[in-house]
Design an enzyme around this catalytic site. Structure first.
Site, PDB file in Angstrom:
ATOM      1  N   ASN A   1      -2.122   6.990  -2.448  1.00 10.08           N
ATOM      2  CA  ASN A   1      -3.350   6.764  -1.682  1.00 10.08           C
ATOM      3  C   ASN A   1      -4.086   5.534  -2.202  1.00 10.08           C
ATOM      4  O   ASN A   1      -5.307   5.531  -2.346  1.00 10.08           O
ATOM      5  CB  ASN A   1      -4.261   8.004  -1.745  1.00 10.08           C
ATOM      6  CG  ASN A   1      -5.376   7.947  -0.717  1.00 10.08           C
ATOM      7  OD1 ASN A   1      -5.193   7.430   0.381  1.00 10.08           O
ATOM      8  ND2 ASN A   1      -6.539   8.474  -1.062  1.00 10.08           N
ATOM      9  N   ASN A   2      -3.320   4.488  -2.504  1.00  7.90           N
ATOM     10  CA  ASN A   2      -3.887   3.302  -3.139  1.00  7.90           C
ATOM     11  C   ASN A   2      -2.920   2.134  -2.946  1.00  7.90           C
ATOM     12  O   ASN A   2      -1.745   2.338  -2.654  1.00  7.90           O
ATOM     13  CB  ASN A   2      -4.093   3.573  -4.634  1.00  7.90           C
ATOM     14  CG  ASN A   2      -5.024   2.585  -5.294  1.00  7.90           C
ATOM     15  OD1 ASN A   2      -5.617   1.738  -4.647  1.00  7.90           O
ATOM     16  ND2 ASN A   2      -5.154   2.699  -6.605  1.00  7.90           N
TER      17      ASN A   2
ATOM     18  N   HIS B   1       0.863  -1.176   0.000  1.00  6.61           N
ATOM     19  CA  HIS B   1       0.000   0.000   0.000  1.00  6.61           C
ATOM     20  C   HIS B   1       0.899   1.225   0.000  1.00  6.61           C
ATOM     21  O   HIS B   1       1.754   1.378   0.866  1.00  6.61           O
ATOM     22  CB  HIS B   1      -0.915   0.026   1.225  1.00  6.61           C
ATOM     23  CG  HIS B   1      -1.858   1.203   1.214  1.00  6.61           C
ATOM     24  ND1 HIS B   1      -3.092   1.152   0.607  1.00  6.61           N
ATOM     25  CD2 HIS B   1      -1.719   2.466   1.702  1.00  6.61           C
ATOM     26  CE1 HIS B   1      -3.682   2.327   0.728  1.00  6.61           C
ATOM     27  NE2 HIS B   1      -2.871   3.140   1.391  1.00  6.61           N
ATOM     28  N   CYS B   2       0.711   2.096  -0.978  1.00  8.03           N
ATOM     29  CA  CYS B   2       1.557   3.276  -1.130  1.00  8.03           C
ATOM     30  C   CYS B   2       0.776   4.520  -0.719  1.00  8.03           C
ATOM     31  O   CYS B   2      -0.223   4.864  -1.361  1.00  8.03           O
ATOM     32  CB  CYS B   2       2.041   3.402  -2.578  1.00  8.03           C
ATOM     33  SG  CYS B   2       3.070   4.846  -2.867  1.00  8.03           S
ATOM     34  N   ILE B   3       1.247   5.187   0.341  1.00  9.48           N
ATOM     35  CA  ILE B   3       0.531   6.391   0.791  1.00  9.48           C
ATOM     36  C   ILE B   3       0.642   7.515  -0.240  1.00  9.48           C
ATOM     37  O   ILE B   3      -0.208   8.402  -0.292  1.00  9.48           O
ATOM     38  CB  ILE B   3       1.064   6.886   2.151  1.00  9.48           C
ATOM     39  CG1 ILE B   3       2.541   7.292   2.059  1.00  9.48           C
ATOM     40  CG2 ILE B   3       0.856   5.844   3.222  1.00  9.48           C
ATOM     41  CD1 ILE B   3       3.030   8.072   3.259  1.00  9.48           C
TER      42      ILE B   3
END
Length: 202
Positions: free
Chosen positions: A130-131, A125-127
């Protein structure tokens, strides 16, 4: 799943960073080194604009593309034990089942505690987008990182090159009005080159 259309501080930071790097590269570095009206200036501005647009496009696709959800109808064929689509838990030998989503998980599917659902072939999950990075958006995310690294290195070269040019007299008299822009750009570009470059290492 979490609504990606809502406001996200990290995504806003990325968009502002892309905008700042683009404007400073074209209207400060290229302008001071070549001049935007010269042939080298136009060439570099066009090339850098293309790379920046590809960054924005691939970034947008990474943000708004669903990474891949486990179909509600998915169920492993329990009778066919030799089916390669099975993935058995290491402990206990049971088929992988998500207690939170209440369904079986295909191979390489994982539950994301941020998105609150299982994601197919979840990488992480990559902040910053945001996905999750998963089955449906892994390729475009990787392409975005490639374009971003190229853009950062290109901008850094133009930054260093523009510093080698003697500034006009009016800039000397004003105490080099672009000094702050150079410092901020350097502080952005060097860490970005390193951080994004690490993502490309296999």
């Amino acid at each position: 799943m979490k609504d990606r259309s809502s406001f996200s501080v990290p995504v806003t930071v990325v968009v502002l960073a892309i905008l700042y790097i683009y404007l400073s590269t074209v209207f400060i570095f290229i302008e001071r080194w070549f001049g935007l009206m010269s042939s080298p200036g136009v060439f570099n501005a066009v090339v850098f604009t293309f790379i920046a647009l590809m960054c924005v496009f691939t970034y947008s696709v990474s943000v708004f593309t669903d990474p891949g959800r486990v179909p509600a109808t998915y169920a492993p064929d329990i009778e066919d034990s030799e089916n390669p689509i099975h993935e058995i838990k290491r402990k206990g030998g049971d088929l992988r089942y998500c207690q939170k989503c209440s369904h079986f998980k295909p191979p390489r599917a994982h539950h994301c505690r941020v998105c609150k659902r299982c994601v197919l072939r979840m990488d992480h999950h990559c902040i910053w987008i945001n996905n999750c990075v998963g089955h449906a958006n892994y390729k475009v995310f990787f392409i975005f990182v490639v374009y971003a690294v190229i853009a950062c290195i290109y901008s850094l070269v133009l930054l260093v090159g523009s510093l080698t040019i003697d500034p006009p007299k009016d800039e000397l008299q004003s105490g080099d009005s672009f000094r702050t822009a150079y410092i901020i750009s350097g502080l952005l570009l060097v860490p970005l080159c390193v951080a994004l470059g690490v993502l490309l290492v296999p």
